[in-house]
Design an enzyme around this catalytic site. Structure first.
Site, PDB file in Angstrom:
ATOM      1  N   LYS A 183      89.937  84.021  27.240  1.00  9.69           N
ATOM      2  CA  LYS A 183      90.570  82.982  28.052  1.00  9.69           C
ATOM      3  C   LYS A 183      90.317  83.319  29.519  1.00  9.69           C
ATOM      4  O   LYS A 183      91.159  83.916  30.183  1.00  9.69           O
ATOM      5  CB  LYS A 183      92.064  82.911  27.725  1.00  9.69           C
ATOM      6  CG  LYS A 183      92.666  81.545  28.004  1.00  9.69           C
ATOM      7  CD  LYS A 183      94.056  81.432  27.397  1.00  9.69           C
ATOM      8  CE  LYS A 183      94.715  80.127  27.737  1.00  9.69           C
ATOM      9  NZ  LYS A 183      94.184  78.971  27.002  1.00  9.69           N
ATOM     10  N   GLU A 219      85.238  72.888  20.047  1.00 13.16           N
ATOM     11  CA  GLU A 219      86.606  72.577  20.422  1.00 13.16           C
ATOM     12  C   GLU A 219      86.685  71.449  21.417  1.00 13.16           C
ATOM     13  O   GLU A 219      85.690  70.865  21.811  1.00 13.16           O
ATOM     14  CB  GLU A 219      87.367  73.811  20.877  1.00 13.16           C
ATOM     15  CG  GLU A 219      86.855  74.504  22.106  1.00 13.16           C
ATOM     16  CD  GLU A 219      87.797  75.640  22.500  1.00 13.16           C
ATOM     17  OE1 GLU A 219      88.973  75.376  22.749  1.00 13.16           O
ATOM     18  OE2 GLU A 219      87.335  76.789  22.566  1.00 13.16           O
TER      19      GLU A 219
HETATM   20  C1  PLP Z   1      94.300  78.217  25.856  1.00 11.81           C
HETATM   21  C2  PLP Z   1      93.228  77.430  25.192  1.00 11.81           C
HETATM   22  C3  PLP Z   1      93.423  76.764  23.967  1.00 11.81           C
HETATM   23  C4  PLP Z   1      94.764  76.671  23.297  1.00 11.81           C
HETATM   24  O1  PLP Z   1      95.290  77.904  22.910  1.00 11.81           O
HETATM   25  P1  PLP Z   1      96.842  78.034  22.576  1.00 11.81           P
HETATM   26  O2  PLP Z   1      97.033  79.483  22.339  1.00 11.81           O
HETATM   27  O3  PLP Z   1      97.115  77.231  21.370  1.00 11.81           O
HETATM   28  O4  PLP Z   1      97.576  77.526  23.771  1.00 11.81           O
HETATM   29  C5  PLP Z   1      92.343  76.130  23.383  1.00 11.81           C
HETATM   30  N1  PLP Z   1      91.129  76.109  23.970  1.00 11.81           N
HETATM   31  C6  PLP Z   1      90.910  76.717  25.161  1.00 11.81           C
HETATM   32  C7  PLP Z   1      89.549  76.665  25.752  1.00 11.81           C
HETATM   33  C8  PLP Z   1      91.945  77.406  25.798  1.00 11.81           C
HETATM   34  O5  PLP Z   1      91.706  77.994  26.976  1.00 11.81           O
END
Ligand code: PLP
Length: 339
Positions: A183, A219
């Protein structure tokens, strides 16, 4: 006393709340974290976070329950994911205990900013870790800052869940062996332009395909994708370049254990959308956002409906949100109380 805020109409925007947590890493160790009212940072112009994207972040929420207590949802998973992001970017890890303690301190110090039970509003926590200190070459920073701030945010859908439409992007958000599973801000910098192209055409966001073959769904912007097949299987993509969403893994568990669906993490080919009766995007911010349709090249594929939400999606949403607000018993260790 809760703040004088129109909780029902709150969006997702920066609000300067009263306190944030900050800790410094220097000479091989973290300082004792503390709360501060100052919402600005003073850092060296040579900070690696500014030049080489050496930074990562997290997102989680605090929920006000019926009995007025406060829930955090699986903060240990955010701590672990941040540790994995730090390993990928050669940054010092924040121990899980320190991470959760920092979350609790921030929530407690800003508890008047949590929406009342029933308003749908929550307190969004934004932990982040950045490389700082004097530097110019491409190598890890000499010092780091770990901080958590928070903002009150509204229910994602005002007046009930509504499906929205998405468009498949020609761009990639991450490389096959890149940083897609971490992330990190760099992934988001890369997604701003494809996101703008989608918004300009009135889509909620874009859907990224796998960077290697451009045939499988990876995604959805900042959320993971799931589909419900016509024979009631819950399927979500598996790939090393997807960000592992905690909401997604929670839904995989709930779909199986509470709804009795078969669950699969596997390939979802973009030319096989007809197998699904419902589809959605999931994440902390989006919770569960039903997907009406997906534009792929010249074809627009509608799942359940462009205006109505399917039964399975509704059930999953109610189960997840019920657990987060403390109305439905949670699986073991999913809820951490802020006391
Ligand atoms: C944070 C994020 C998510 C969602 O993750 P959660 O843990 O469910 O909040 C999905 N895709 C990306 C690219 C992210 O940065």
């Amino acid at each position: 006393m809760s703040k004088n805020i129109d909780w029902k109409n709150l969006g997702f925007s920066y609000v300067k709340t009263d306190y944030r947590y900050i800790a410094y890493w220097k000479d091989g160790k973290w300082s004792d974290g503390e709360l501060t009212q100052d919402n600005t940072l003073r850092i060296s112009e040579g900070s690696t976070a500014l030049h080489y994207g050496q930074q990562c972040f997290e997102g989680l929420k605090a929920y006000r329950c019926k009995d007025n207590s406060i829930n955090l949802f699986r903060p240990d998973e955010n701590a672990k994911r941040m540790q994995r992001s730090c390993q990928r970017l050669l940054m010092p890890e924040v121990p899980t205990e320190m991470f959760i303690d920092a979350c609790k301190q921030v929530v407690k110090a800003n508890q008047d900013w949590i929406g009342p039970y029933g308003s749908g509003a929550t307190l969004y926590l934004r932990p982040y870790l950045i490389g700082v200190g004097d530097n110019i070459g491409v190598h890890p920073a000499p010092e780091y800052i770990f901080s958590i701030f928070c903002c009150p945010v509204g229910a994602y859908f005002k007046g009930g869940m509504k499906p929205t439409n998405f468009i498949v992007s020609e761009y990639d958000r991450a490389a096959p062996q890149g940083t897609g599973a971490a992330k990190v801000g760099g992934n988001y910098a890369a997604s701003l332009y494809p996101g703008k192209l989608a918004h300009d055409k009135n889509f909620s966001d874009c859907i990224y395909l796998d960077p290697q073959t451009h045939t499988k769904i990876e995604e959805v912007g900042a959320a993971n994708f799931f589909g419900i097949t016509k024979d009631n299987k819950f399927i979500t993509p598996k790939s090393p370049s997807i960000l592992p969403s905690i909401t997604k893994y929670s839904l995989l568990y709930l779909a199986k254990e509470r709804l009795g669906l078969e669950t699969i993490e596997g390939d979802i080919y973009i030319n096989q959308l007809a197998q699904f009766k419902e589809a959605g995007a999931c994440g902390t911010a989006a919770v569960i956002s039903p997907i009406g349709g997906i534009q792929y090249k010249d074809n627009f594929h509608v799942f359940y409906s462009e205006t109505e939400v399917g039964e399975v999606t509704k059930k999953l949403y109610n189960e997840l949100v019920g657990i987060q607000f403390g109305d439905i018993p949670a699986p073991e260790n999913w809820i951490v109380k802020v006391e």
